[in-house]
Design an enzyme around this catalytic site. Structure first.
Site, mmCIF file in Angstrom:
data_model
loop_
_atom_site.group_PDB
_atom_site.id
_atom_site.type_symbol
_atom_site.label_atom_id
_atom_site.label_comp_id
_atom_site.label_asym_id
_atom_site.label_seq_id
_atom_site.Cartn_x
_atom_site.Cartn_y
_atom_site.Cartn_z
ATOM 1 N N GLU A 1 0.985 -1.300 0.122
ATOM 2 C CA GLU A 1 0.143 -0.025 -0.050
ATOM 3 C C GLU A 1 1.146 1.197 0.122
ATOM 4 O O GLU A 1 0.632 2.226 -0.788
ATOM 5 C CB GLU A 1 -1.044 -0.008 1.307
ATOM 6 N N TYR B 1 -6.387 5.734 4.863
ATOM 7 C CA TYR B 1 -6.638 5.057 3.913
ATOM 8 C C TYR B 1 -5.868 3.729 4.080
ATOM 9 O O TYR B 1 -6.256 2.772 4.009
ATOM 10 C CB TYR B 1 -6.228 5.404 2.559
ATOM 11 N N ASP C 1 -9.674 5.999 -1.773
ATOM 12 C CA ASP C 1 -8.492 6.707 -2.356
ATOM 13 C C ASP C 1 -9.270 7.260 -3.728
ATOM 14 O O ASP C 1 -10.244 7.597 -3.876
ATOM 15 C CB ASP C 1 -7.604 5.652 -2.711
#
Ligand code: SF4
Length: 361
Positions: free
Chosen positions: A27, A110, A128
């Site tokens: 990520e 996020y 996102d």
């Protein structure tokens, strides 16, 4: 959506694992970086640092060298710092608790949600750029991206929708839809699994949404510029490499040659000349510009031209003065010169300088 995801998802390497550390790395790498690039870097990184303990114990130089080419090195430093903290505080286990994860360096809402939903199968939302675009269209959100009202709404929708089964796959299905079908330009609505639910498709506003982030209005800046001709050589002008147009400590035209310039107090735009004489460009300002450039000479009584120039973040109002019989107070150092038209053509000259020179002829 889950069925569509199962059938259409791209076979990305990190989709083979649920290890929260590995997901965390993927990520962080994927922020501002293309998936294809991450696919090359992620396995290498994990091979060298297979666990939180390995990363926590590494030298920063080695972490950065494995990151080299991905850019945005701050991400790597924060990931490294985060790993050290997980090692110290949680014995190397990424916490399942959302609040603890969120408190780690480099982990925002996020990333925390992505790790929580994908690795721990917890109903934690993600928003996102892809999610924001899909939801803006699906729910006809007409406020601009980045506005707090929009952000709030997007997170509310994401939090409500993630409550169903397979939260990790659910989140990824929306992101994948945004990446493959609901793309910024020319979305493939005809192939979209939720086209019948999509409010934007229903009322023909797909191309209009999402409403882009509102841009800050450009800052108004006032400049005094002097076109200085040396004694007996009216065809030459004084140019310098660092022309003094500095804002926020940075040269506005870094590396280019320009006329001596200085930021000054506001003066009225040209069309107001007749109404007000209280805020005309000041001759003292132009004198200061000459002095700052290490020059002395005869400055004309009135400002020669008033021009406007628009840059991406600044709107410039420029008062142009002319000085003749100019001599430098000391021999000109490197980066300063009197240059004629032929010489100017050979130098890297700022567009604004060309505009000023053209304006006064
Ligand atoms: Fe996006 Fe079109 Fe699907 Fe609506 S129908 S979610 S605009 S791809």
């Amino acid at each position: 959506m889950l069925r569509w995801y199962d059938e259409n998802k791209r076979p990305l390497p990190w989709r083979e694992t649920r290890d929260p550390y590995a997901i965390w790395v993927s990520e962080i790498m994927a922020q501002q970086t293309r998936v294809e690039t991450v696919s090359r870097y992620w396995p290498r990184f994990l091979e060298r640092f297979p666990t939180v303990a390995d990363l926590a114990g590494a030298e920063e130089d080695e972490v950065l060298s494995l990151w080299s080419g991905l850019g945005y090195y701050r991400r790597a430093r924060l990931l490294h710092k985060g790993a050290k903290e997980v090692q110290a505080q949680y014995g190397g286990e990424v916490p399942a608790d959302a609040a603890q994860r969120l408190a780690l360096p480099g982990i925002g809402r996020y990333t925390a949600g992505a790790i929580g939903s994908i690795s721990f199968e917890q109903p934690e939302a993600v928003v996102d750029g892809n999610v924001a675009r899909v939801f803006s269209r699906l729910f006809l959100i007409e406020t601009p991206l980045g506005a707090s009202v929009t952000e709030k709404r997007l997170w509310q929708e994401a939090e409500a929708l993630v409550l169903g089964e397979r939260p990790g796959d659910w989140n990824q299905s929306i992101m994948e839809l945004g990446a493959l079908i609901c793309t910024p330009k020319s979305p493939k609505c005809g192939e979209c699994p939720v086209q019948n639910l999509c409010a934007a498709k229903g009322d023909g506003s797909v191309d209009r949404l999402p409403v882009p982030k509102a841009k800050k209005p450009p800052k108004q800046v006032f400049l005094s510029v002097v076109v200085a001709h040396p004694k007996g050589q009216p065809d030459q002008v004084f140019l310098q490499k660092d022309n003094g147009a500095r804002f926020g400590g940075k040269n506005l035209f870094g590396g280019l040659w320009g006329l001596p310039t200085m930021e000054v107090e506001a003066f009225d735009p040209p069309q107001q000349d007749l109404l007000s004489t209280s805020a005309l460009p000041k001759r003292e300002d132009a004198q200061a510009v000459l002095r700052a450039a290490g020059l002395s000479g005869r400055l004309e009584k009135d400002c020669r031209a008033r021009i406007k120039h628009v840059l991406s973040h600044r709107r410039l109002e420029i008062a142009v003065w002319r000085a003749t019989g100019v001599t430098p107070k000391a021999p000109l150092p490197e980066g300063q010169a009197f240059v004629d038209a032929e010489g100017q053509a050979k130098l890297g000259i700022a567009t604004l300088t060309k505009k000023v020179l053209a304006a006064i002829g």
